[in-house]
Design a protein around this motif. Sequence first.
Motif, PDB file in Angstrom:
ATOM      1  N   ALA A  52       0.834  -1.209   0.000  1.00  0.00           N
ATOM      2  CA  ALA A  52       0.000   0.000   0.000  1.00  0.00           C
ATOM      3  C   ALA A  52       0.866   1.255   0.000  1.00  0.00           C
ATOM      4  CB  ALA A  52      -0.930  -0.008   1.211  1.00  0.00           C
ATOM      5  N   LEU A  53       1.943   1.244   0.783  1.00  0.00           N
ATOM      6  CA  LEU A  53       2.843   2.395   0.874  1.00  0.00           C
ATOM      7  C   LEU A  53       3.569   2.631  -0.450  1.00  0.00           C
ATOM      8  CD1 LEU A  53       4.291   4.531   2.676  1.00  0.00           C
ATOM      9  CD2 LEU A  53       5.882   2.709   3.347  1.00  0.00           C
ATOM     10  N   LEU A  54       4.115   1.570  -1.036  1.00  0.00           N
ATOM     11  CA  LEU A  54       4.823   1.702  -2.310  1.00  0.00           C
ATOM     12  C   LEU A  54       3.890   2.193  -3.414  1.00  0.00           C
ATOM     13  CD1 LEU A  54       6.915  -1.612  -2.264  1.00  0.00           C
ATOM     14  CD2 LEU A  54       7.793   0.687  -1.900  1.00  0.00           C
ATOM     15  N   SER A  55       2.719   1.578  -3.503  1.00  0.00           N
ATOM     16  CA  SER A  55       1.804   1.947  -4.587  1.00  0.00           C
ATOM     17  C   SER A  55       1.272   3.357  -4.409  1.00  0.00           C
ATOM     18  CB  SER A  55       0.655   0.934  -4.685  1.00  0.00           C
ATOM     19  OG  SER A  55      -0.019   0.800  -3.451  1.00  0.00           O
ATOM     20  N   ALA A  56       1.005   3.773  -3.163  1.00  0.00           N
ATOM     21  CA  ALA A  56       0.531   5.142  -2.929  1.00  0.00           C
ATOM     22  C   ALA A  56       1.591   6.157  -3.351  1.00  0.00           C
ATOM     23  CB  ALA A  56       0.180   5.328  -1.454  1.00  0.00           C
ATOM     24  N   THR A  57       2.846   5.865  -3.047  1.00  0.00           N
ATOM     25  CA  THR A  57       3.937   6.789  -3.366  1.00  0.00           C
ATOM     26  C   THR A  57       4.124   6.927  -4.869  1.00  0.00           C
ATOM     27  OG1 THR A  57       5.089   6.332  -1.288  1.00  0.00           O
ATOM     28  CG2 THR A  57       6.410   7.201  -3.115  1.00  0.00           C
ATOM     29  N   PHE A  58       4.227   5.819  -5.572  1.00  0.00           N
ATOM     30  CA  PHE A  58       4.519   5.900  -6.999  1.00  0.00           C
ATOM     31  C   PHE A  58       3.300   6.324  -7.810  1.00  0.00           C
ATOM     32  CE2 PHE A  58       8.076   3.443  -5.468  1.00  0.00           C
ATOM     33  CZ  PHE A  58       9.129   4.032  -6.163  1.00  0.00           C
ATOM     34  N   HIS A  59       2.103   5.985  -7.343  1.00  0.00           N
ATOM     35  CA  HIS A  59       0.904   6.449  -8.041  1.00  0.00           C
ATOM     36  C   HIS A  59       0.757   7.960  -7.886  1.00  0.00           C
ATOM     37  CE1 HIS A  59      -2.870   6.041 -10.085  1.00  0.00           C
ATOM     38  NE2 HIS A  59      -3.543   6.570  -9.079  1.00  0.00           N
ATOM     39  N   HIS A  60       1.182   8.489  -6.740  1.00  0.00           N
ATOM     40  CA  HIS A  60       1.124   9.944  -6.530  1.00  0.00           C
ATOM     41  C   HIS A  60       2.090  10.671  -7.465  1.00  0.00           C
ATOM     42  CE1 HIS A  60       1.085  13.836  -4.461  1.00  0.00           C
ATOM     43  NE2 HIS A  60       2.407  13.798  -4.542  1.00  0.00           N
ATOM     44  N   HIS A  61       3.319  10.197  -7.539  1.00  0.00           N
ATOM     45  CA  HIS A  61       4.341  10.894  -8.317  1.00  0.00           C
ATOM     46  C   HIS A  61       4.247  10.611  -9.813  1.00  0.00           C
ATOM     47  CE1 HIS A  61       6.713  12.626  -5.036  1.00  0.00           C
ATOM     48  NE2 HIS A  61       6.568  11.494  -4.370  1.00  0.00           N
ATOM     49  N   PHE A  62       3.794   9.410 -10.178  1.00  0.00           N
ATOM     50  CA  PHE A  62       3.775   9.008 -11.584  1.00  0.00           C
ATOM     51  C   PHE A  62       2.427   8.355 -11.902  1.00  0.00           C
ATOM     52  CE2 PHE A  62       8.090   8.395  -9.805  1.00  0.00           C
ATOM     53  CZ  PHE A  62       8.747   9.434 -10.472  1.00  0.00           C
ATOM     54  N   PRO A  63       1.362   9.131 -11.895  1.00  0.00           N
ATOM     55  CA  PRO A  63       0.011   8.563 -12.014  1.00  0.00           C
ATOM     56  C   PRO A  63      -0.252   7.830 -13.329  1.00  0.00           C
ATOM     57  CG  PRO A  63      -0.040  10.963 -12.213  1.00  0.00           C
ATOM     58  CD  PRO A  63       1.332  10.600 -11.746  1.00  0.00           C
ATOM     59  N   GLU A  64       0.537   8.085 -14.360  1.00  0.00           N
ATOM     60  CA  GLU A  64       0.327   7.410 -15.644  1.00  0.00           C
ATOM     61  C   GLU A  64       1.055   6.073 -15.725  1.00  0.00           C
ATOM     62  OE1 GLU A  64      -1.869   8.659 -17.760  1.00  0.00           O
ATOM     63  OE2 GLU A  64      -2.137  10.243 -16.252  1.00  0.00           O
ATOM     64  N   ASP A  65       1.918   5.793 -14.758  1.00  0.00           N
ATOM     65  CA  ASP A  65       2.693   4.554 -14.795  1.00  0.00           C
ATOM     66  C   ASP A  65       1.850   3.377 -14.316  1.00  0.00           C
ATOM     67  OD1 ASP A  65       4.706   6.232 -15.525  1.00  0.00           O
ATOM     68  OD2 ASP A  65       6.003   5.827 -13.798  1.00  0.00           O
ATOM     69  N   GLY A  66       2.131   2.202 -14.871  1.00  0.00           N
ATOM     70  CA  GLY A  66       1.485   0.983 -14.399  1.00  0.00           C
ATOM     71  C   GLY A  66       2.126   0.485 -13.111  1.00  0.00           C
ATOM     72  N   LEU A  67       1.394  -0.344 -12.372  1.00  0.00           N
ATOM     73  CA  LEU A  67       1.866  -0.910 -11.112  1.00  0.00           C
ATOM     74  C   LEU A  67       1.637  -2.411 -11.113  1.00  0.00           C
ATOM     75  CD1 LEU A  67       0.297   1.625  -8.544  1.00  0.00           C
ATOM     76  CD2 LEU A  67       2.590   1.724  -9.550  1.00  0.00           C
ATOM     77  N   VAL A  68       2.632  -3.159 -10.671  1.00  0.00           N
ATOM     78  CA  VAL A  68       2.523  -4.603 -10.508  1.00  0.00           C
ATOM     79  C   VAL A  68       3.070  -4.959  -9.138  1.00  0.00           C
ATOM     80  CG1 VAL A  68       3.293  -6.872 -11.319  1.00  0.00           C
ATOM     81  CG2 VAL A  68       2.796  -5.073 -12.981  1.00  0.00           C
TER      82      VAL A  68
END
Length: 384
Positions: A52-68
């Motif tokens: 949750a912490l990792l995804s919240a951080t990277f989704h905030h800074h790079f909202p267009e990037d995919g997450l796995v």
Amino acid sequence: MDSPYAKEIRIAISVIQQAALLSQSIITSPDKGVTEKGDLSPVTIADFAIQALLSATFHHHFPEDGLVGEESADELRADERLLGRVWGLVEGVGSRAAAAGGADTGDAASRLWRVPESKEQACDLIDMCGSGTPGPGRVWVFDPIDGTKTYMRGQMYAINCALLVDGKQTLSIVGLPNMSPDARGAITDKDIDPSGRGTVLFAARDHGAYLLPLRGALSGDGIEPRQLPARRASTRTSADSPAGQSLRFVTCTTVTDSGNDDLHRAVAESIGASFPGCDLLPWVARWCALAMGLGDAVVWVYNKMSRRGKVWDHAGAMLLFEETGGKVTDVYGKDIDLRGGRTMDRNFSFVAAPADLHAEVLARTHDVLKQFGRRDVLEQLAKL
């Protein structure tokens, strides 16, 4: 390191530091909220909270990037008590950061790391990772805790963060909360850093691999990253060993359901390598050991042809070794292709060694497969 990805690396180190504090806050607790997934592997409340912490951080800074990521939130949505425990860890990130001090603990707007705004958003972000697959464009891959079994015993584990661009490993940032940055020689899961500094490794493709103490990496106290040295070309001096010096293996002798120790030992002996050498359960830690020069080769042949690696156990971490002069392929000598999905369906097993030794290590591996009667692997090899 002079890299076009300096921003991404700094953000990743920041959030991995907080993830390390989170995981260490309960590592000695007898109750880590362990549940069992469909594949019978364990998951703890720290796994969920860190994802949750990792995804919240990277989704905030790079909202267009995919997450796995490895985990999904199904169990959290079904168990309010479990979700409450996870949320308690997430909510405590700020207080833990403040207690630890450092440069990245100011007001919320200036912090590089981010936390979800609610329990529901935490579940949504976890699920975004849990349903994600490597694809075109920029995709972040997370393993919140690689080595959950060893983590549960207070031993070695890793927090893995990788950036893929069009399926290609581009960035690697790995936190090893209880590995010493001064580790030397063969290490095992039990070799815990008594200083509590931990280690962070990072690399950008074609820009080398670097090491820092995990604690204080962004504190502005003058600590400079140490570039991990590139492998020198080896000079072959005998027909019995592919290198003039003794080689060291990196393996795991505690997961006999996955690989065959006798087969791996035979490969090590055939190349004049010590066995087991570094004996580590977490795959990410194994790749880090190679990058740090604690070992020279990994050969891992799964017992079953149906078995495949999971992308979060390997993505990025392999780049660390490659950036120090290593070469990684599957057992057929094919380049690693991370576009095969959440499991690495386009590759079977792993052979890794310094680039100038890889061809010979691969050949010796094929010889051992013949000795052990692995017709299933050899028949597929003959088709290539």
